[in-house]
Design a protein around this motif. Structure first.
Motif, PDB file in Angstrom:
ATOM      1  N   LEU A 256      13.940  41.945  32.652  1.00 13.59           N
ATOM      2  CA  LEU A 256      14.553  41.144  33.630  1.00 13.59           C
ATOM      3  C   LEU A 256      15.681  41.964  34.375  1.00 13.59           C
ATOM      4  O   LEU A 256      16.808  41.516  34.574  1.00 13.59           O
ATOM      5  N   PRO A 257      15.151  42.725  35.145  1.00 12.66           N
ATOM      6  CA  PRO A 257      16.188  43.817  35.772  1.00 12.66           C
ATOM      7  C   PRO A 257      17.100  42.913  36.936  1.00 12.66           C
ATOM      8  O   PRO A 257      18.207  43.642  37.383  1.00 12.66           O
ATOM      9  N   ASP A 258      16.796  41.808  37.448  1.00 14.66           N
ATOM     10  CA  ASP A 258      17.461  41.413  38.403  1.00 14.66           C
ATOM     11  C   ASP A 258      18.598  40.396  38.034  1.00 14.66           C
ATOM     12  O   ASP A 258      19.382  39.466  38.578  1.00 14.66           O
ATOM     13  N   LEU A 259      18.481  40.134  36.475  1.00 11.52           N
ATOM     14  CA  LEU A 259      19.489  39.058  35.864  1.00 11.52           C
ATOM     15  C   LEU A 259      20.548  39.819  35.266  1.00 11.52           C
ATOM     16  O   LEU A 259      20.416  40.606  34.294  1.00 11.52           O
ATOM     17  N   SER A 260      21.747  39.411  35.718  1.00 10.71           N
ATOM     18  CA  SER A 260      22.920  39.992  35.400  1.00 10.71           C
ATOM     19  C   SER A 260      23.543  39.380  33.989  1.00 10.71           C
ATOM     20  O   SER A 260      22.818  38.333  33.457  1.00 10.71           O
TER      21      SER A 260
END
Length: 288
Positions: A256-260
């Motif tokens: 989940l690379p776009d989830l901070s």
């Protein structure tokens, strides 16, 4: 309308939350058999000293919740400062009597201030997310009743997943069975645990290696994110084992690379039950 929030120290809140002028924190403690007391804290030196002593102690320390007197003083201070509304968010009532104390104390002030008490159904990671959401809604001017309703919903639907290096502390504290601990030791199984809707620690899966645990956590994070209508807040925490946690984060973040996400620690009170080397991940659905 001016709103205050009371939390307890098991939130292990970040500095932004702890320094917020409308946040009031009540401390829990862990006391060893020899009388050594540790106040719940995010201070890494205190945590290291606590875990060192925990590993050399034959018995678990006793954890203590804030006294009713301490809670009364906090509520009185909040009223004296002119707050109109008070939201209290605490660790699961299956871990501590803090929630019940809050309910008992705040009922005495119902005619002086609007109050709502929430059982987070968890600890640490979840409490911090609930507070962040509540503060955001307060800033946006959302009505108090709606803030309470949405925070309750997130608490009910958020989940903590954890894996521990040693199950002994959870067994001593009555959180998992001796059978599971024996199985883990003999077969080298690393159980993946979760905190259920009632705030109880349950077994989700029995996995043999850390790599497989991390892949399973990544799968869970993806599933929870897809099922949440407004997305999730992702949190991680560890008990003095940042290297092991970093391995977990890398696998989950790759998926989940776009989830901070945010990283925290587990202090003395929660560490009493989970022990050194615990790694936790929480997925909390966003209310909006």
């Amino acid at each position: 309308m001016k709103t205050a929030i009371i939390i307890d120290s098991t939130a292990y809140a970040n500095e932004a939350i702890k320094s917020h002028p409308d946040i009031y924190e009540l401390k829990l403690t862990a006391t060893f058999e020899d009388g050594t007391e540790f106040e719940d804290s995010t201070d890494l030196k205190i945590q290291k000293a606590f875990y060192d002593k925990l590993q050399s102690s034959k018995t678990l320390p006793k954890t203590s919740q804030p006294s009713p007197g301490e809670y009364i003083l906090s509520v009185k201070e909040i009223i004296e400062k002119g707050y109109d509304q008070l939201l209290c968010i605490h660790l699961s009532q299956t871990f501590s009597g803090t929630y019940q104390t809050a309910r008992m104390v705040t009922s005495e002030f119902a005619d002086q201030i609007k109050i709502h008490v929430i059982d987070s159904k968890g600890v640490s990671l979840v409490i911090g997310a609930l507070v962040e959401q509540a503060l955001d809604m307060i800033e946006k001017g959302v009505p108090f009743e709606e803030i309470c309703e949405k925070t309750e919903w997130s608490a009910k639907n958020g989940t903590i997943y954890l894996t521990v290096a040693d199950l002994d502390n959870l067994v001593k504290g009555g959180r998992v069975s001796q059978t599971l601990a024996t199985l883990g030791g003999v077969l080298k199984v690393r159980p993946l645990l979760y905190v259920d809707e009632e705030g109880k620690v349950e077994v989700l899966d029995k996995i043999r290696t850390d790599k497989k645990v991390n892949r399973r956590l990544a799968e869970i994070a993806v599933k929870d994110a897809k099922e949440a209508p407004n997305g999730i807040i992702l949190k991680f925490a560890h008990a003095v084992d940042i290297d092991r946690l970093q391995d977990t984060i890398e696998v989950v973040h790759e998926t989940l690379p776009d989830l901070s996400y945010e990283v925290g620690t587990l202090g003395p009170v929660i560490g009493t039950h989970t022990g050194v080397g615990t790694v936790g991940m929480a997925t909390i659905p966003k209310a909006d």
